[in-house]
Each structure stands twice: as structure tokens, then as C-alpha cells.
Design an enzyme around this catalytic site. Sequence first.
Site, PDB file in Angstrom:
ATOM      1  N   LYS A   1     -29.032   1.322 -15.199  1.00 42.48           N
ATOM      2  CA  LYS A   1     -28.902   2.754 -14.900  1.00 42.48           C
ATOM      3  C   LYS A   1     -27.865   3.405 -15.805  1.00 42.48           C
ATOM      4  O   LYS A   1     -27.989   4.565 -16.181  1.00 42.48           O
ATOM      5  CB  LYS A   1     -28.493   2.944 -13.436  1.00 42.48           C
ATOM      6  CG  LYS A   1     -29.705   3.235 -12.547  1.00 42.48           C
ATOM      7  CD  LYS A   1     -29.300   3.882 -11.253  1.00 42.48           C
ATOM      8  CE  LYS A   1     -30.487   4.667 -10.675  1.00 42.48           C
ATOM      9  NZ  LYS A   1     -30.471   4.729  -9.242  1.00 42.48           N
TER      10      LYS A   1
ATOM     11  N   ASP B   1     -34.060  -1.638 -37.179  1.00 42.72           N
ATOM     12  CA  ASP B   1     -33.251  -2.787 -36.742  1.00 42.72           C
ATOM     13  C   ASP B   1     -34.041  -4.079 -36.927  1.00 42.72           C
ATOM     14  O   ASP B   1     -34.139  -4.904 -36.028  1.00 42.72           O
ATOM     15  CB  ASP B   1     -32.813  -2.601 -35.285  1.00 42.72           C
ATOM     16  CG  ASP B   1     -31.597  -3.464 -34.920  1.00 42.72           C
ATOM     17  OD1 ASP B   1     -30.972  -4.030 -35.849  1.00 42.72           O
ATOM     18  OD2 ASP B   1     -31.278  -3.571 -33.732  1.00 42.72           O
TER      19      ASP B   1
ATOM     20  N   SER C   1     -29.346 -10.999 -21.544  1.00 40.08           N
ATOM     21  CA  SER C   1     -28.952  -9.665 -21.107  1.00 40.08           C
ATOM     22  C   SER C   1     -27.994  -9.077 -22.127  1.00 40.08           C
ATOM     23  O   SER C   1     -27.375  -9.798 -22.907  1.00 40.08           O
ATOM     24  CB  SER C   1     -28.306  -9.710 -19.723  1.00 40.08           C
ATOM     25  OG  SER C   1     -27.101 -10.423 -19.788  1.00 40.08           O
ATOM     26  N   GLY C   2     -27.914  -7.775 -22.112  1.00 35.49           N
ATOM     27  CA  GLY C   2     -27.040  -7.077 -23.058  1.00 35.49           C
ATOM     28  C   GLY C   2     -26.582  -5.777 -22.444  1.00 35.49           C
ATOM     29  O   GLY C   2     -26.694  -5.577 -21.235  1.00 35.49           O
ATOM     30  N   THR C   3     -26.069  -4.896 -23.297  1.00 35.77           N
ATOM     31  CA  THR C   3     -25.511  -3.642 -22.788  1.00 35.77           C
ATOM     32  C   THR C   3     -26.594  -2.774 -22.153  1.00 35.77           C
ATOM     33  O   THR C   3     -26.332  -2.019 -21.237  1.00 35.77           O
ATOM     34  CB  THR C   3     -24.856  -2.848 -23.932  1.00 35.77           C
ATOM     35  OG1 THR C   3     -25.774  -2.821 -25.024  1.00 35.77           O
ATOM     36  CG2 THR C   3     -23.566  -3.485 -24.384  1.00 35.77           C
TER      37      THR C   3
ATOM     38  N   GLY D   1     -29.453  -3.830 -20.616  1.00 36.37           N
ATOM     39  CA  GLY D   1     -30.123  -4.367 -19.437  1.00 36.37           C
ATOM     40  C   GLY D   1     -30.417  -5.852 -19.587  1.00 36.37           C
ATOM     41  O   GLY D   1     -29.790  -6.538 -20.384  1.00 36.37           O
ATOM     42  N   THR D   2     -31.391  -6.323 -18.822  1.00 34.55           N
ATOM     43  CA  THR D   2     -31.696  -7.755 -18.783  1.00 34.55           C
ATOM     44  C   THR D   2     -33.180  -7.989 -19.016  1.00 34.55           C
ATOM     45  O   THR D   2     -34.012  -7.226 -18.527  1.00 34.55           O
ATOM     46  CB  THR D   2     -31.286  -8.330 -17.400  1.00 34.55           C
ATOM     47  OG1 THR D   2     -29.938  -7.945 -17.143  1.00 34.55           O
ATOM     48  CG2 THR D   2     -31.369  -9.850 -17.383  1.00 34.55           C
TER      49      THR D   2
ATOM     50  N   LYS E   1     -38.258  -6.070 -19.170  1.00 34.65           N
ATOM     51  CA  LYS E   1     -36.926  -5.612 -19.563  1.00 34.65           C
ATOM     52  C   LYS E   1     -36.452  -4.571 -18.556  1.00 34.65           C
ATOM     53  O   LYS E   1     -36.999  -3.472 -18.498  1.00 34.65           O
ATOM     54  CB  LYS E   1     -36.967  -4.997 -20.960  1.00 34.65           C
ATOM     55  CG  LYS E   1     -37.441  -5.980 -21.996  1.00 34.65           C
ATOM     56  CD  LYS E   1     -37.773  -5.275 -23.288  1.00 34.65           C
ATOM     57  CE  LYS E   1     -38.651  -6.190 -24.132  1.00 34.65           C
ATOM     58  NZ  LYS E   1     -39.089  -5.542 -25.348  1.00 34.65           N
TER      59      LYS E   1
END
Length: 308
Positions: free
Chosen positions: A63, A161, A40-42, A44-45, A59
Site C-alpha cells: 500500500k 531496466d 520481496s522488495g520496496t 511488495g512481495t 506480485k
Amino acid sequence: MVETRNDSLPSIDLSLGDLDIGSLQIIRNEDLEELKELGSGTFGTVYYGKWRGTDVAIKRIKKSCFAGRSSEQERLTVEFWREAVILSKLHHPNVMAFYGVVQDGPDGTLATVTEFMVDGSLRHVLLRKDRHLDHRKRLIIAMDTAFGMEYLHSKNIVHFDLKCDNLLVNMKDSSRPICKVGDFGLSKIKRNTLVSGGVRGTLPWMAPELLNGGSKKVDVFSFGIVLWEILTREEPYANMHYGAIIGGIVNNTLRPVIPSDCDPEWRRLMEECWAPDPAVRPSFTEITNQLRVMSAAYQNKAHAHKPS
């Protein structure tokens, strides 16, 4: 991944109405099974799961990614759907397949459903000491990546990226690894930035000219760093402070140290990819041609050394 467009054109406030969402598969949340959290990250998961029995990566987007003023929420939502439409139209064996979008997630959250790659990211594979990657396998992984990137660039899509974390691998066939270009989460939403919203890309892989826009050649620069990662199994500038990395990027002087025992052709290709002047860097078509030649030469050498 971002579709490039002519920035000299005035930006038009686009509603969802002009997007061809008809080409997009809408997946019902009830058709998905979440089996295991992958990370998970900023934004979402990500979960490993099944979509009607097929292995997929799900993914779930937070919100909060769409937070802000209503105009900003609308812009991000349009951005999400626009990018989903672009990704759904990509079909190449070295680009991770995008299956569709979930609209009816918990609390009305959005999710994307993509192909699941059994061994996860190339970064994960490189860190595993039990996985021996000989020169031939390294060449295959580099070629797969270059073919995927050549296809994206042919569609006018710049990744922005590219790094081992965003390359996904299947090592099921021990003699022939498969590598695909992916991107966890839609890039505009999860952008890693130096200045909020200002600079795309992640520092160590970032081409210096990204600080003032950049072109397709930013991906070529990043590919040079990826070649170094595949060779050394290390992360670039792991022992340097962020400030020193930023300084080196701004001055266009920072490059990873190449091991002395590096194959000369591999070294030449890396150095061409991260040439300070973007115009001098090869295109991905030129890169795939070079890698084909390197692969053929390696196979000929291997056959010549086989006992008759």
C-alpha cells in the site's frame, strides 16, 4: 517497461475514465493459491502460486507504494492501471505473459498475476555452478532476449531496466533454454533511482544518456551489459564503489573488462551495443540479425567438427 510518448505534448490530468480497462483481466483473489514466497522488495512481495491450477507469479504491491498526497496517490494509481493495460496487450514468446490484476487483495491491496518461469531469473541461473551454459545456449538466451526486446520496441515500449535479474528462464528442456523479458513489479512504482524520482534504471546497466532522458537506445546499451553478464556469469563492476560507478557513467567512460578469450563476434556486438554515442548503437532488429548469423556460423562449425 514504459510506453514512450511525445514529451512535448502538455501532460493531461487523466482519470481512469479514459483508460480501456475493458481489455484487462480482473482476477479474483479467492481464485489464487499462494504457495511460496519468491522474494520481496520496496514495492511488495512476489509469490509462486496457482491461478485455477496454472502456475503463476503473484506480485502483491505494498500500500505504501501509493502513499502521498491524494493527487500523488491518484497519479500513481492511474499509472499502475495504464501500465497494466499496456502489459496485458503484449503477446510474444520472449515476453513474459501478463495475465491480469487482482483488486481485492488483503486490505484492498493490488496485485499482478504473470506467467511463472520455473528457473527464475537469468542472474539466478548464471550463479548456479552446476548449470553449464555452452556457447550455443548462451547464444539462444541472447537471441531470445533480443527478440523480446525487438517486439517491445516495435510497440514503442522502452524497458529502462534491462538486466539479468529482469530476464526469466525456463531450463526444463536441457538442450533448449527459454528466456523471456520480464520486469518484477511495474516499473514506475518500483523505480530504482539515484535521485528520488529522477533517473530510471539500475546503475551498472544504465546508459549515460539516461541522465538526461534517453531513448530506445538505452535498452541497447543495457543489452550490451547483459551480453557481458551471460559471457562472464559475473555482475558488472562488482568490486567498485557506487561513487566510482556514477562517475564512470557520467563521464561515459565506464565499460566492463572483456575477457581475452571472448569470441570476436560476441565482443564486436557488445562493443557496438555500448557505444558512447546512442546513434551508433544497433537497433534490436540489427542485433537479432547479427545473432542469427553468429548462431548459424556456430552450428556450421559444430557440424564440421563432428566425426563422420
